[in-house]
Design an enzyme around this catalytic site. Sequence first.
Site, PDB file in Angstrom:
ATOM      1  N   HIS A 162       0.854  -1.182   0.000  1.00  0.00           N
ATOM      2  CA  HIS A 162       0.000   0.000   0.000  1.00  0.00           C
ATOM      3  C   HIS A 162       0.895   1.239   0.000  1.00  0.00           C
ATOM      4  O   HIS A 162       1.843   1.323   0.793  1.00  0.00           O
ATOM      5  CB  HIS A 162      -0.906   0.014   1.239  1.00  0.00           C
ATOM      6  N   LYS A 554     -14.126   4.671   6.668  1.00  0.00           N
ATOM      7  CA  LYS A 554     -14.582   5.642   5.661  1.00  0.00           C
ATOM      8  C   LYS A 554     -16.084   5.522   5.446  1.00  0.00           C
ATOM      9  O   LYS A 554     -16.748   6.482   5.051  1.00  0.00           O
ATOM     10  CB  LYS A 554     -13.821   5.400   4.354  1.00  0.00           C
TER      11      LYS A 554
END
Length: 888
Positions: A162, A554
């Site tokens: 990532h 999120k």
Amino acid sequence: MSLEPTNTEAIRVITRFEASHGIPEAMRADVRMLGGLLGQVLRESGTPGLFDDVERLRIATIQAAETESDEAFERATAIAESFTLERADEVARAFTCYFHLVNLAEEHQRVRVLRERAGQPGREDAADTVATAFAQLRREVGDDEARRRLAELRFHPVFTAHPTEARRRAVSSSIRRLSELLTQHDAASPGGAEERRAVRRMLEEVDTLWRTAPLRAQKPSPTDEVRTVMSVFDETLFTTVPHVYRRIDDALRGEASGHDAPVVPAFVRVGSWVGGDRDGNPFVTASVTREAAEIAADHVLRGIERATERIGRTLTLDAADTPPSADVTAIWRRFETAQPDLAAEIAKRSPDEPHRRAMLSLGHRVHATRTGGGDGYGAPQELLDDLRALQRSLIDAGARRHAFGGVQHLIWQVETYGFHLTELEVRQHSKVHAQALAELESGAALSEQTEEVLEVFRAIADIQKRHGLRAAGRYVVSFTQSAADLAAVHRLAGHALGADAPVLDVVPLFETFADLQAAPAILAEAVRFPEFRARMAATDNRLEVMLGYSDSSKDVGPVAANLALYEAQREIAQWAKASSIRLTLFHGRGGALGRGGGPANSAILAQPPHSVDGRFKLTEQGEVIFARYGEPAIAMRHIDQVAAATLLASSPTVEQRISGAAERFSSIATTMDAASRERFFSLVGADGFAPWFATVTPLEEIGLLALGSRPARRGLSVESLEDLRAIPWVFAWTQARINLAGWFGLGSALEAVGDEQALREAYREWPLLRTMIDNVAMSLAKTDERIARRYLALGDRDDLAAIVLEELRLTREWVVRLTGGEGLLENKPILQRAVQLRTPYVDALSLLQLRALRGLRSDAAQQADDPELRRLLLLSVSGVAAGLQNTG
């Protein structure tokens, strides 16, 4: 912290600033020396006046931070605005270099403290070590049960690609060389030739750091990312992990350690998504996955080969005093037959030293394994059998120190890493599988994407044949929303290879709020599938389930996400226990606090009962990999701490405390959940939120940074948050000094409860809430309201800005009330010092970033392609990431 100021007023301001934060004297000396070297480099290599401009801005931001004066802050802003773009570029680079040096000095201080503790009897026996955890378990469950749990202990970090490491590899390498020079400087006699030599070489290295371009010219390829992660194994983990085992065995067994068989198992397993994670990354192909496995295998086999040769050279034990066993003699005879020339050469160098001969012959066979020679090992178990035969021979001959010394270290390494080094995991989105199956079962011509999906299974099968099942066997399904999503993997493997399909452990990844709630029912259905039943039967009824922290946060905000994750773990663990399933929960925790980060050991000890059971697996990414595993002493301490928490999490005392607190404070959790979600949706659900978010943060520009091979978002639009990946969501808020992803909604949640006394009690006694609030305190400490206001002003939405600022005020107020004191992190003074010392310097970079962002936002049509403004912004992004020490 100093760039060696020459101005009397500057010296006074900096000295007062340092003294007020209690920086340890040894670390202060390191920072002053490194900062002084940087100052010398800026004067020698920078353009005329650069050093003075850096000093002006630095002193101004320190004064603004100290006085909290608007006038001082405006003065610092004016200085940042006064620079030409060329000068602003240089100043941003200088502050970024400075952060790298400060971070190095802080790491060096941590290592210094760890070594000092190790040299003082009793000091190393901290409360959070495996030795003390084992002692507590023995008191609670008895010796036999404690030993059984120790034998089954497992810590499984999984390294990911990532894109959260903002530093270039060249910069990281330079910093590592500086670290080695700092160690040499510590060991040198004051004023002596060695000290002068170390300082001269450090000056040269700081000059290299200054002259090295801080930004990557292009995105790294997936193979580049594989090689970057390999550097951690080569430089640290391969040799460090057996030392962790040894240190624990020393603590548990005292003088018997190294003389008798160890009680500590090889409990570390290292996984990797680097080269295997194709969810949203079109550059990770089947050929990349094959190459990743080959690179990792080459690295570990080289390491084993070197270790075998090194140990072999020390086994100069004469046959008369240390006779070989029949098994060791047989090992040598087989080698003589297979490799007569090599055997003759070894025998000539090792007269009457049978154990040395045997060990060196093993090294040659490992070499043949790596290079594809005919005498190589077919599997790591064959090497382990030979090593254990040699170990038994040494024991029988009375050479127990050799048997349980270097030979044992090598056995631990092979048990930990096999011939594959990392257990490579493939990850793909459930929608990709569904599309591939639809094509395959409709009889239509196959798309390129579907052909690639099938080729991945062939790659896994090839890797398993070459390097064993551990090398590549887990297949993670992103956005698992039904049991059919899991069955799809086995169906696709069948389409690819029929009866020759690879052995697979299919791992569901539950990410959204709704998916977490549905997880227990999905699992109950999935384990009835024949493929799942067969695999679980072959693995002692083991099952692995992954939980996503990023997208759930999120999706519903950090508070509701944390509560939902706890509840999902509790229900899954209860279901697994009732079904006699040996569950491993795989935590998709990011490095940043907004992605489930924070101290891993605290998080482990806050997990629901039976959800750990001696096994802890989590993702490690970006800057976290190098922070936790890049330096041997820190890596040893981290692994010991996490393993201790993993062992202790299933103790009766801990489980009773967690379950009792969760039940006692369930009404508080319910209230917090509802209030935090309502507040979060009032912001992200507002009309126009997504484009406003992209305007008030450097979201678009972050996508231009060459951080990693993966695209920053799944689609092209920022009209919706659904296609935005969690990393840029967190990274962008962090760069704007708002850190919203880490705290938003907690203030409203606590305000909805309202009962301060009850909340104080919950903070003391409920590990989940304590961990949540402590992590939010860290996130808030890295937030700067004055700078945040300026970012929020970039968007023409005073209503949304007001929501953010009001929630910030409310959250800070409640966190300080519950943690005690008058400010953030007062209950964690070392952490508080680290944050406060960096704040003025991060402020300087933030002011430069704001200047660039305002320019880019002022007239998008004309300014969007301004290369100087864009470069300044990207430089400041890299610098702020270095200063805050976390990105996404």
